[in-house]
Design a protein around this motif. Structure first.
Motif, PDB file in Angstrom:
ATOM      1  N   LEU A 295     -16.027  15.757  26.079  1.00 41.54           N
ATOM      2  CA  LEU A 295     -15.336  14.636  25.430  1.00 41.54           C
ATOM      3  C   LEU A 295     -13.821  14.787  25.461  1.00 41.54           C
ATOM      4  CD1 LEU A 295     -17.406  13.619  22.268  1.00 41.54           C
ATOM      5  CD2 LEU A 295     -17.770  13.097  24.672  1.00 41.54           C
ATOM      6  N   ASN A 296     -13.354  16.007  25.570  1.00 46.48           N
ATOM      7  CA  ASN A 296     -11.910  16.231  25.549  1.00 46.48           C
ATOM      8  C   ASN A 296     -11.253  15.992  26.910  1.00 46.48           C
ATOM      9  OD1 ASN A 296     -11.798  16.966  22.775  1.00 46.48           O
ATOM     10  ND2 ASN A 296     -12.731  18.921  23.325  1.00 46.48           N
ATOM     11  N   LYS A 297     -12.066  15.660  27.912  1.00 40.77           N
ATOM     12  CA  LYS A 297     -11.515  15.334  29.225  1.00 40.77           C
ATOM     13  C   LYS A 297     -11.667  13.844  29.547  1.00 40.77           C
ATOM     14  CE  LYS A 297     -12.140  19.937  31.190  1.00 40.77           C
ATOM     15  NZ  LYS A 297     -12.810  20.751  32.238  1.00 40.77           N
ATOM     16  N   LEU A 298     -12.195  13.091  28.590  1.00 39.59           N
ATOM     17  CA  LEU A 298     -12.385  11.661  28.820  1.00 39.59           C
ATOM     18  C   LEU A 298     -11.152  10.878  28.381  1.00 39.59           C
ATOM     19  CD1 LEU A 298     -16.083  11.159  27.620  1.00 39.59           C
ATOM     20  CD2 LEU A 298     -15.233  11.623  29.937  1.00 39.59           C
ATOM     21  N   PRO A 299     -10.837   9.799  29.079  1.00 39.36           N
ATOM     22  CA  PRO A 299      -9.659   8.998  28.719  1.00 39.36           C
ATOM     23  C   PRO A 299      -9.929   8.089  27.528  1.00 39.36           C
ATOM     24  CG  PRO A 299     -10.764   8.006  30.581  1.00 39.36           C
ATOM     25  CD  PRO A 299     -11.511   9.287  30.286  1.00 39.36           C
ATOM     26  N   THR A 300      -8.867   7.510  27.023  1.00 46.24           N
ATOM     27  CA  THR A 300      -8.980   6.478  25.992  1.00 46.24           C
ATOM     28  C   THR A 300      -9.749   5.291  26.554  1.00 46.24           C
ATOM     29  OG1 THR A 300      -6.867   7.130  25.039  1.00 46.24           O
ATOM     30  CG2 THR A 300      -7.649   4.906  24.522  1.00 46.24           C
ATOM     31  N   PRO A 301     -10.709   4.741  25.805  1.00 41.04           N
ATOM     32  CA  PRO A 301     -11.441   3.564  26.301  1.00 41.04           C
ATOM     33  C   PRO A 301     -10.494   2.438  26.716  1.00 41.04           C
ATOM     34  CG  PRO A 301     -12.458   4.398  24.294  1.00 41.04           C
ATOM     35  CD  PRO A 301     -11.171   5.156  24.474  1.00 41.04           C
ATOM     36  N   ASP A 302     -10.923   1.670  27.698  1.00 40.96           N
ATOM     37  CA  ASP A 302     -10.112   0.594  28.272  1.00 40.96           C
ATOM     38  C   ASP A 302     -10.854  -0.726  28.087  1.00 40.96           C
ATOM     39  OD1 ASP A 302      -8.628  -1.137  29.810  1.00 40.96           O
ATOM     40  OD2 ASP A 302      -8.386   0.254  31.496  1.00 40.96           O
ATOM     41  N   THR A 322     -15.649   9.771  17.702  1.00 42.75           N
ATOM     42  CA  THR A 322     -15.077  11.101  17.436  1.00 42.75           C
ATOM     43  C   THR A 322     -16.000  12.207  17.920  1.00 42.75           C
ATOM     44  OG1 THR A 322     -15.982  11.801  15.277  1.00 42.75           O
ATOM     45  CG2 THR A 322     -14.366  10.024  15.260  1.00 42.75           C
ATOM     46  N   SER A 323     -17.269  11.857  18.244  1.00 35.58           N
ATOM     47  CA  SER A 323     -18.242  12.853  18.695  1.00 35.58           C
ATOM     48  C   SER A 323     -19.369  12.149  19.423  1.00 35.58           C
ATOM     49  CB  SER A 323     -18.797  13.640  17.501  1.00 35.58           C
ATOM     50  OG  SER A 323     -19.522  12.778  16.629  1.00 35.58           O
ATOM     51  N   ARG A 324     -20.200  12.919  20.106  1.00 32.37           N
ATOM     52  CA  ARG A 324     -21.441  12.403  20.676  1.00 32.37           C
ATOM     53  C   ARG A 324     -22.591  13.285  20.224  1.00 32.37           C
ATOM     54  NH1 ARG A 324     -20.072  10.447  26.937  1.00 32.37           N
ATOM     55  NH2 ARG A 324     -18.603   8.807  26.316  1.00 32.37           N
ATOM     56  N   GLY A 325     -23.722  12.637  19.975  1.00 34.76           N
ATOM     57  CA  GLY A 325     -24.866  13.360  19.449  1.00 34.76           C
ATOM     58  C   GLY A 325     -24.825  13.381  17.933  1.00 34.76           C
ATOM     59  N   PHE A 368     -13.577   1.102  14.227  1.00 32.84           N
ATOM     60  CA  PHE A 368     -14.940   1.398  13.801  1.00 32.84           C
ATOM     61  C   PHE A 368     -15.383   2.685  14.490  1.00 32.84           C
ATOM     62  CE2 PHE A 368     -19.516   1.161  13.853  1.00 32.84           C
ATOM     63  CZ  PHE A 368     -19.861   0.486  12.699  1.00 32.84           C
ATOM     64  N   PHE A 369     -15.643   3.743  13.729  1.00 35.13           N
ATOM     65  CA  PHE A 369     -16.110   5.008  14.313  1.00 35.13           C
ATOM     66  C   PHE A 369     -17.607   4.892  14.564  1.00 35.13           C
ATOM     67  CE2 PHE A 369     -12.590   7.536  11.895  1.00 35.13           C
ATOM     68  CZ  PHE A 369     -11.637   6.964  12.707  1.00 35.13           C
ATOM     69  N   THR A 370     -18.007   4.972  15.823  1.00 37.84           N
ATOM     70  CA  THR A 370     -19.386   4.673  16.201  1.00 37.84           C
ATOM     71  C   THR A 370     -20.308   5.882  16.178  1.00 37.84           C
ATOM     72  OG1 THR A 370     -18.997   5.044  18.559  1.00 37.84           O
ATOM     73  CG2 THR A 370     -18.569   2.819  17.708  1.00 37.84           C
ATOM     74  N   ASP A 371     -19.828   7.044  15.757  1.00 33.03           N
ATOM     75  CA  ASP A 371     -20.645   8.257  15.732  1.00 33.03           C
ATOM     76  C   ASP A 371     -21.936   8.044  14.939  1.00 33.03           C
ATOM     77  OD1 ASP A 371     -17.790   8.649  15.849  1.00 33.03           O
ATOM     78  OD2 ASP A 371     -18.155  10.784  15.853  1.00 33.03           O
ATOM     79  N   GLU A 372     -22.971   8.810  15.296  1.00 33.20           N
ATOM     80  CA  GLU A 372     -24.175   8.805  14.461  1.00 33.20           C
ATOM     81  C   GLU A 372     -23.786   9.208  13.043  1.00 33.20           C
ATOM     82  OE1 GLU A 372     -26.536   7.483  15.775  1.00 33.20           O
ATOM     83  OE2 GLU A 372     -26.303   7.821  17.916  1.00 33.20           O
ATOM     84  N   SER A 373     -22.954  10.230  12.941  1.00 39.14           N
ATOM     85  CA  SER A 373     -22.432  10.669  11.646  1.00 39.14           C
ATOM     86  C   SER A 373     -21.220  11.552  11.916  1.00 39.14           C
ATOM     87  CB  SER A 373     -23.508  11.460  10.884  1.00 39.14           C
ATOM     88  OG  SER A 373     -23.066  11.782   9.601  1.00 39.14           O
ATOM     89  N   VAL A 374     -20.085  11.195  11.345  1.00 40.36           N
ATOM     90  CA  VAL A 374     -18.858  11.960  11.583  1.00 40.36           C
ATOM     91  C   VAL A 374     -18.871  13.205  10.691  1.00 40.36           C
ATOM     92  CG1 VAL A 374     -16.352  11.889  11.703  1.00 40.36           C
ATOM     93  CG2 VAL A 374     -17.660   9.773  11.987  1.00 40.36           C
TER      94      VAL A 374
END
Length: 585
Positions: A295-302, A322-325, A368-374
């Motif tokens: 995730l730290n190598k992915l760009p800002t969404p466009d 902010t996270s995946r999974g 809107f933070f889309t994480d399952e749970s931050v």
């Protein structure tokens, strides 16, 4: 080389979904400049919700009614024919009046009128009424702004294949032909990626894929999204799917899509594409091991190219991650762990950079933070960073009832712009919570929600009715808790119940006896099934749970305003932020 990414109906119309902007940004960052992303869901809604389209439908419905009258006079009609006829008559009577209201309703949701509750409710109801009467042309199929329903099961490949060619009942077949297909084909895409993230998108998404393939056999059509990620083994056994699409990308799609672009453009060596399911010499191949993104190598969404002004909201609410999974991953009823191979965080400083860039570029303070749970530590770091950088944003996201979510953390979150939190309460009975393996204590739940009330953070509660062994008394205990007068009187409080369903690959399916289940059964003829029937040894039966669920719905509907707060989506965030701004001196 042109890549076309499509998001099909049906989905909530108030904000864009994150999948396409994430993929678009990654492809563009890695040297694929010719990427077009389109939210077909919101485009099609915008076309349908016009007076011109309504009047065109009116004429088609009138013609259909006359045709039925000629071919099957009412005295000889079956009950099904009579129901269809009544739906068409109702549409003919209602449509001219609704057609005059529909554009005003749509405009209200995109303007300051959104914040006037009566106008908001009237507009949402008008839009759903319009879509209902337009659907009469395809009776018994129906659609709303959030969903669509056909008599075809989305869990049966045989029924899906039947739906794809049914011009009488497939709502989307002629809509695509009339309004969408030509503009897609004009782009002459080399690769078409279609994101299917909910079951309501299966038939609309595959209908679109088939129409494109019929007209452009050279286009490589790939399907991504969480639905088919949960169906990997099923897809392997259904050859017919590959007559509609060329491949499926499961789990995460950034590197997979990038490599697919390279192979379609080059040697067609698809075994090099991670996370790909495809056909090779009449054999279905699954490329493993599955690739996990850093995730730290992915760009800002466009979001460039998405029609942000068309969404049903007066301001853009942008999704960020902010996270995946899921960092917890133990809930007995949940199979969301299948969407991602493992849990990973994006560094707070990168997320803060994302928020700053997106806020500036798209002129919005709403996120809107889309994480399952931050995770709480992530919330603390993000809040601190937002305060230090003096970023004036308003945000909401999903969290768990953790002990670390204390007064100090919640206060810092609120100061940084947190307006609302989304909690998976599920139950307020400790025995049921323990059996669910939620890892939360009822007394802690109460303390956290009381702190939210004191600090000024609104909250949304999800609850589950009918978890195995749950009794009516235990369900009523949960209902009594969420109907707490303090919560009902607090701005922005919302609650949404769901009826327990046994989902494929959830932990409960591995040891049913541990949860008081006599048996679990896969539904017959569902080769794309995502759940099971079950029989209980104790507690409410599935039928009793269904009745309790409808009772809970009725009680919540009486006590809670259904719009806009009873969404865990952006509507509630915008209302709360607007209300607080209006109250400021």
């Amino acid at each position: 080389m042109k890549v076309l990414l499509l998001f099909p109906p049906s989905w909530h119309p108030s904000q864009p979904y994150l999948s396409l902007p994430s993929l678009t940004a990654f492809l563009r960052q890695n040297g694929v400049p010719n990427v077009v992303q389109r939210d077909i869901n919101i485009e099609l809604l915008d076309i349908l919700l016009t007076e011109k389209t309504c009047l065109a439908f009116y004429q088609k419905i009138l013609d259909k009614l006359k045709q039925i009258e000629r071919s099957a006079p009412s005295r000889h009609a079956t009950s099904s024919d009579q129901e269809r006829r009544q739906a068409l008559i109702h549409a003919v009577e209602a449509l001219p009046f609704l057609a005059k209201k529909v554009e005003r309703a749509k405009q209200t949701l995109r303007s300051e009128g959104f914040y006037e509750l009566e106008r908001y409710i009237e507009s949402v109801n008008t839009i759903n009424d319009v879509l209902e009467v337009l659907s009469a042309l395809y009776y018994p199929s129906s659609m709303t702004a959030l969903n669509n329903d056909m008599r075809y099961s989305v869990y049966s490949s045989q029924e899906i294949f039947q739906a794809l060619g049914d011009e009488e009942e497939n709502i989307f077949l002629n809509l695509y032909k009339d309004h969408i297909l030509a503009s897609v084909l004009e782009l002459s895409p080399t690769i078409v990626g279609i994101s299917i993230t909910s079951t309501s998108q299966i038939i609309p998404g595959l209908t679109l894929a088939r129409l494109i393939k019929d007209q452009n056999k050279d286009a490589h059509i790939t399907i991504g999204g969480s639905v088919f990620t949960k169906l990997i083994e099923n897809v392997k056994k259904i050859d017919g799917l590959f007559s509609i699409v060329d491949s499926f990308i499961v789990f995460e799609g950034e590197h997979a899509l990038l490599e697919l672009v390279a192979q379609v453009h080059g040697k067609q060596d698809f075994k090099k594409v991670p996370n790909l399911i495809y056909r090779d010499n009449a054999v279905t191949r699954i490329n493993e091991p599955f690739y996990t993104e850093d995730l730290n190598k992915l760009p800002t969404p466009d979001f460039d190219g998405l029609p942000l002004r068309l969404y049903h909201a007066p301001a853009s609410v942008l999704p960020v991650q902010t996270s995946r999974g899921c960092y917890y991953g133990k809930c007995a009823f949940c199979n969301l762990h299948l969407d991602h191979r493992n849990f990973r965080l994006r560094r707070p400083e990168l997320l803060l950079e994302d928020i700053h860039k997106l806020s500036q570029k798209y002129n919005t303070p709403y996120f809107f933070f889309t994480d399952e749970s931050v995770p709480v530590n992530q919330l603390r770091d993000i809040s601190q960073g937002l305060l230090e950088k003096k970023q004036d944003i308003q945000w909401m996201g999903g969290v768990r009832f953790e002990h670390a979510l204390n007064h100090d953390v919640l206060r810092k979150m609120h100061e940084s712009g947190c307006q609302k939190l989304v909690f998976g309460l599920e139950s307020y009975n400790q025995r049921v919570l323990d059996l669910m393996k939620k890892g939360t204590k009822a007394d802690r739940v109460k303390k956290i929600l009381d702190e939210c009330l004191k600090i000024g953070i609104s909250f949304h509660l999800y609850i589950i009715i009918g978890f195995p062994t749950e009794t009516e008394q235990e369900a009523m205990e949960t209902l009594g808790f969420v109907l707490n007068k303090e919560y009902l009187d607090s701005p922005g409080f919302s609650c949404l119940p769901s009826l327990f369903g046994m989902e494929k690959d959830s932990p409960i399916t591995c040891s049913p006896s541990e949860y008081g289940l006599r048996s679990i059964m896969a539904p017959g003829n569902e080769d794309l099934g995502l759940g099971y029937f079950y029989e209980v040894e104790q507690g409410m039966s599935p039928e009793e749970a269904g009745r309790m669920y409808h009772y809970v719905i009725s009680q919540l509907s009486e006590k809670l305003c259904p719009f806009p707060y009873n969404y865990s989506m952006s509507d509630g965030l915008l209302y709360i932020a607007h209300r607080k701004h209006a109250l400021q001196p």
